[in-house]
Scaffold this active site. Structure first.
Site, short mmCIF file in Angstrom:
data_model
loop_
_atom_site.label_atom_id
_atom_site.label_comp_id
_atom_site.label_asym_id
_atom_site.label_seq_id
_atom_site.Cartn_x
_atom_site.Cartn_y
_atom_site.Cartn_z
CB ALA A 22 -0.98 -0.10 1.17
N GLY A 26 4.61 8.53 0.22
CA GLY A 26 5.45 9.04 1.45
C GLY A 26 6.58 8.14 1.56
CB CYS A 116 -8.67 5.82 6.58
SG CYS A 116 -8.11 5.76 4.97
CB CYS A 213 -5.17 12.52 3.98
SG CYS A 213 -6.77 11.71 3.98
#
Length: 377
Positions: A22, A26, A116, A213
């Site tokens: 995933a 970053g 999330c 985010c």
């Protein structure tokens, strides 16, 4: 002759072990992908497009989702493994953003990053990984998966400054079986950046994202007002006896434990927000001692300890009621398989409905699970 387990725990060569990584764009997830690729695994990078900053929130100078997708794609291209972008905007809005807005309006202080992980990354994306016939899914989270006597255990990350166990308490045993966290054992973020430099990753110096985010500048209230017009209706600031002390500009602008910016001067002792009452459009304030909470009711409790939660009337645990606080000694008393009450042995201030309470084994890094705090004192 039995095949030795590879570094991800499978009895086959890395080249025959497919891993979905995933990738957020970053440095952490990029290093995971590079590390596993170097070890010879069949790596596939997947990046989720979760929201459109321009259309959804009209942010200026936001850390744009498009930039992150571009960075993840570049890392995959440079290293030479496949990379896919999946459009999860509708899923993310339904499963995370809408609940975030509604929780705020209900006077809670939600933690959307947990939802999330729980509802998007570790449910829908994990299912996608299985559809792609991957053996496991790896992420850049700072948390450890350690083999225990009854199966994999979840443990806090080795670096207390980076530990993300608070945000991953709702990981189920089945998900934990499938997930891998290759950075969890690292002692510091500096080690991750050193690995990024070693692999020549173009994101090696990319700054860490600090905010939620879809709330890049930390201004929750502005986002809520955009998502829920009329959310910022003004009302009264009252003391614990109901006496009106002033006016406020909308319950969504206040959080439990807040002292500054209340706009009620001339008082002998400082006052803090002790409760939010959105139905009456009231912000309730009181002295600091009114913030102290000993009993914390939990629901949607996810249990990762040995045996069933209800096997005992009481469990000795340490409990973390905010991501920024250390775990403190507590007693966990189950009410059902998914509900419990936590008694904090030392009262804590600012315990807020909508936050998570994460449970650890005393004198251990093991995560026993956690639940959602759901009402006040």
């Amino acid at each position: 002759m039995t095949q030795e387990l590879n570094s991800l725990g499978f009895a086959k060569p890395p080249a025959e072990t497919r891993v979905i990584v995933a990738m957020s764009g970053g440095v952490d997830s990029s290093v995971v992908a590079a590390l596993l690729h170097e070890q010879g695994y069949d790596v596939i990078g997947v990046t989720l497009q979760l929201y459109d900053h321009g259309a959804a929130l009209a942010k200026k100078g936001a850390c744009c989702a498009g930039r992150d997708i571009h960075d993840a794609r570049r890392v995959a291209e440079d290293l030479g493994f496949p990379h896919y972008v999946l459009d999860y905007e509708n899923i993310f809005k339904d499963a995370v953003i809408d609940e975030f807005a509604d929780s705020y309006l209900a006077g809670a202080t939600p933690v959307p990053c947990i939802r999330c992980n729980e509802r998007v990354k570790f449910r829908d994306l994990l299912q996608t990984a299985k559809d792609l016939e991957a053996d496991c899914m790896a992420t850049g989270h700072y948390i450890q998966r350690i083999a225990g006597t009854t199966g994999p255990e979840l443990h806090a990350g080795a670096d207390p400054q980076r530990d993300q166990s608070y945000f991953l308490f709702s990981t189920t045993p089945d998900q934990l079986d499938y997930l891998r966290f290759p950075l969890g054992h690292l002692a510091s973020k500096a080690e991750t950046r050193a690995l990024a430099a070693k692999y020549g990753l173009m994101v090696a110096d990319k700054p860490d994202s600090q905010d939620i985010c879809f709330v890049p500048d930390g201004n929750y209230a502005a986002v809520i007002e955009k998502l829920r017009p009329n959310a910022a209706d003004p009302g009264e600031i009252v003391d614990m006896q109901g006496n009106v002390l002033g006016q406020h500009r909308g319950v969504i602008h206040y959080t439990i434990g807040q002292r500054r910016g209340l706009g009620i001067g001339g008082l002998d002792t400082p006052l803090y927000v002790v409760r939010l009452d959105p139905d009456r459009r009231q912000v309730v304030v009181g002295p600091k001692e009114a913030l102290a909470t000993r009993r914390v009711p939990l629901r949607e409790l996810n249990w990762l300890g040995d045996g069933k939660l209800t096997d005992r009337a009481e469990w000795e645990v340490t409990a973390k009621v905010r991501s920024t606080r250390p775990p403190r000694p507590a007693i966990l008393r189950p009410v059902s398989e998914t509900e419990a009450e936590v008694e904090l042995l030392t009262p804590e201030e600012g315990v807020s409905p909508g936050q998570a309470c994460v449970l650890y084994q005393p004198d251990s890094s093991r995560v026993l699970g956690g639940g959602w705090i759901w009402r006040g004192h």
